[in-house]
Design an enzyme around this catalytic site. Structure first.
Site, PDB file in Angstrom:
ATOM      1  CG  ASP A  83       0.533   9.051   1.107  1.00 46.34           C
ATOM      2  OD1 ASP A  83       0.412  10.202   0.651  1.00 46.34           O
ATOM      3  OD2 ASP A  83       1.632   8.483   1.200  1.00 46.34           O
ATOM      4  CB  SER A 127       7.980  11.513  -0.550  1.00 46.47           C
ATOM      5  OG  SER A 127       7.236  12.389  -1.358  1.00 46.47           O
TER       6      SER A 127
END
Length: 664
Positions: A498, A446
């Protein structure tokens, strides 16, 4: 639809948003009215007790008041059900009904006070059932009044008094340039201040310094510029997301084009390369997940984590590794040891220090892969969120590599912080002194994946054999030239749909354009969209075939905004600039396109078989490119696909499948 205008100001609610809350209140009021009517009928003629005369008047007045409220609510719900999101014409009389309903709150408030006084009077000697009924009535009245006040606060728009965020062209021509410019500046400044106050309120629990204040202003400008050109209320956005999700599901069920199937059938050489990278990614994802410390370990081992960590909490920290930042009870470091399986002596430096633009990381020796691993933590605090949202672009100039390139400002500052620690504090020198033959590998998930990628670019000249594995990095990270340069040493791993890997300002503008288009041209009322959408999200089934005004239109006609769309735009949005050319690679000038780093491995779920109580899920991986992630996909898995445990599970599944194939 445009926000409802009541009392001379705009509110963050539409005229078609009263159906569901109004129906719920109508049901409560009907049950309440029937209960009071039964109470009055049963005890009619039995009000001779002390205080009974007042009770008789109170119940009669309450029945009349509730009947009036029920009539007003019925009219409010009925009118709110009419029309569509972009066609509020049939609901033009709703403000008058709303004024009537709001006026009824005054006698209801007075009646609630009268009931409270009557109940608190000790001289009242009426039957217990009557007293309990009045107490219930008083409580219900106050609950509804309190919830109404809360609802008013929620839908209050601080900028609702402004006529528009941007001056129409006609108004601009009729004003002096200095006067119109000053008015425009004042409106923009007011909007920025409102967003800044909201951000400060959300971050009230963290210590705020100059860096925070600069970040607050930058993020407020970003939100102001993004939301200032549309007149959508939150329920419109929710309806748009529901419609987009079902539209995407219908497109996924369509048969693929032949060339689309061929591009998913790589050569054996590419497949071998992919298998090697997947095996490496599965190994290094453990380090990226371990950087989250005890929250990740407890999340993945909810029943045993605390017991296992308690055994290590009293141990002394190792003398041969440097630990900075807060780690009470040694929980963070103990979790890193458990997840990675390394020994105390394998860690060179561990930092749990966390501020805006300064994120935790650790440096360790990986003897299995003969690598010095720098693992950067992802988003886990308010400071990290502020770093994520500092999404302005800034130049990154690299000697002997590129003249310049655009990068994500907040993530670049976080990479600069780690770079200074690694180089200026001699951390990497110390690591290579211990293991000079090892290679350097930088990993992160991330925010950590984005930071690791930019850090890898900074260190590439000094360490030519460097490798970087970025798991679920943010989409708006590098300009095209930098993204192409990183394909030689960075591998990005993306799972499914995602959201974070598709987040960039051009993609957000594209999402806003799609929401406005599909909402403005749907011929169903909003309450039907929301109800059917909730059913679809919870119970599944086939996507609803909502008829729209787009049906039957040719492609040329779709390149211009329709009248209904323009009614939802305060001014010409930058997102419509992209409509002239359908390619997502042509971004609005206001937001330069930023891309994912390196070569991209895209992992998707495949259901191979379904059983009565479970299904066997198989994962498939393939090399992909940045154009696949140029549009945000709406799905319940858009958040879960980003989670580190899901990424690790997918990689382990693929790695084990490859290992079993080799053994066969």
């Amino acid at each position: 639809m445009p926000g409802l205008v009541v009392f001379g100001r705009r509110w963050a609610i539409g005229s078609d948003d009263f159906v569901l809350p109004g129906a719920f209140e109508l049901f409560v009021r009907l049950v309440w009215w029937i209960g009071i009517l039964v109470l009055y009928t049963v005890h009619k003629g039995q009000f001779n007790c002390p205080g009974g005369g007042l009770l008789h008047s109170y119940l009669l007045g309450l029945l009349i008041l509730l009947a009036s409220i029920i009539c007003a609510l019925s009219a409010l719900v009925y009118i709110s059900m009419q029309g569509t999101i972009s066609n509020p014409g049939p609901r033009k009389s709703l403000p008058k009904i709303l004024y009537t309903r709001l006026l009824l709150y005054f006698p209801e408030f007075i009646w609630a006070v009268v009931g409270a006084v009557w109940v608190s009077d000790n001289s009242v000697q009426c039957e217990k059932a009557v007293i309990n009924g009045v107490i219930g009535t008083v409580i219900a009245s106050w609950i509804i009044i309190v919830f109404t006040i809360i609802g008013v606060v929620i839908v209050f728009d601080p900028l609702g008094g402004k006529k528009t965020f941007y001056l129409p062209d006609g108004v601009s021509r009729n004003l002096e340039s200095s006067q119109s410019g000053q008015l425009l500046y004042n409106v923009k400044s007011s909007a920025t201040r409102v967003w800044e106050k909201r951000i400060r309120l959300l971050c009230c629990c963290i210590v705020q310094d100059d860096d925070h204040r600069v970040a607050f202003t930058s993020i407020a400008e970003l939100f102001r510029s993004y939301f200032s050109d549309t007149d959508l209320v939150p329920s419109d956005i929710a309806a748009g997301l529901i419609l987009l999700h079902q539209e995407q599901d219908k497109m996924e069920n369509c048969p693929k084009e032949p060339e689309e199937v061929l591009c998913h059938s790589p050569s054996s050489l590419v497949t071998d390369d992919l298998d090697v990278e997947l095996e490496n990614a599965a190994h290094y994802m453990l380090f990226a997940a371990a950087a989250y410390g005890w929250p990740y370990y407890v999340y993945t081992n909810p029943y045993t984590a605390l017991c296992k960590l308690n055994g290590d909490c009293c141990r002394n920290r190792p003398a041969d590794s440097e630990i900075t930042g807060s780690d009470r009870h040694n929980f963070h470091f103990g979790s890193i040891l458990k997840i990675t399986g390394l020994q105390y002596r394998d860690f060179i430096h561990i930092s749990f220090h966390n501020k805006i633009y300064e994120i935790p990381f650790f440096v360790a020796l990986d003897h299995k892969k003969e690598a010095i691993v720098v693992a950067v933590r992802g988003t886990l605090s308010f400071e990290d969120i502020l770093t994520d949202l500092s999404a302005d672009c800034e130049d990154l100039t690299l000697e002997e590599v590129l003249e310049n390139g655009f990068v994500h400002k907040g993530i670049t500052q976080a990479a600069n912080y780690i770079y200074r620690k690694l180089i200026n504090d001699g951390i990497l020198n110390q690591a290579f002194t211990i293991a000079p033959e090892y290679k350097l590998v930088i990993v992160g998930h991330s925010l950590g994946g984005g930071t690791a990628s930019i850090l890898a670019i900074m260190l590439r000249n000094s360490f030519p054999t460097l490798r970087c594995y970025a798991f679920s990095p943010p989409g708006g990270l590098l300009s095209k030239s930098l993204a192409d340069y990183t394909k030689h040493f960075i591998v990005s791993v993306i799972v499914g749909k995602d959201l974070v890997a598709r987040l960039s300002m051009p993609n957000m503008e594209d999402l806003k354009r799609r929401i406005v288009r599909i909402v403005a041209n749907c011929n169903r009322p909003k309450y039907q969209i929301l109800l059917r959408g909730c059913w679809y999200e919870v119970f599944g089934g086939d996507p609803d075939d909502f008829p729209t005004e787009l049906d039957g239109r040719n492609q040329d006609a779709l390149t211009q905004p329709l009248l209904a769309e323009e009614s939802l735009m305060v001014h010409r949005s930058p997102s419509y600039n992209a409509l002239e050319e359908e390619s997502h690679l042509n971004s609005p000038p206001q937001y330069p396109h930023l891309y994912l780093p390196g070569k991209i491995i895209h992992i998707v779920e495949e259901c191979s078989s379904r059983r009565l109580c479970s299904s066997d899920i198989k994962y498939a991986a393939r090399w992909s490119n940045e154009t696949v992630f140029s549009s945000i996909l709406i799905s319940p898995k858009m958040i879960t696909d980003h989670m580190p445990d899901v990424v690790l599970k997918a990689l382990n599944s693929l790695s084990q499948e490859h290992g079993s194939c080799l053994s066969c």
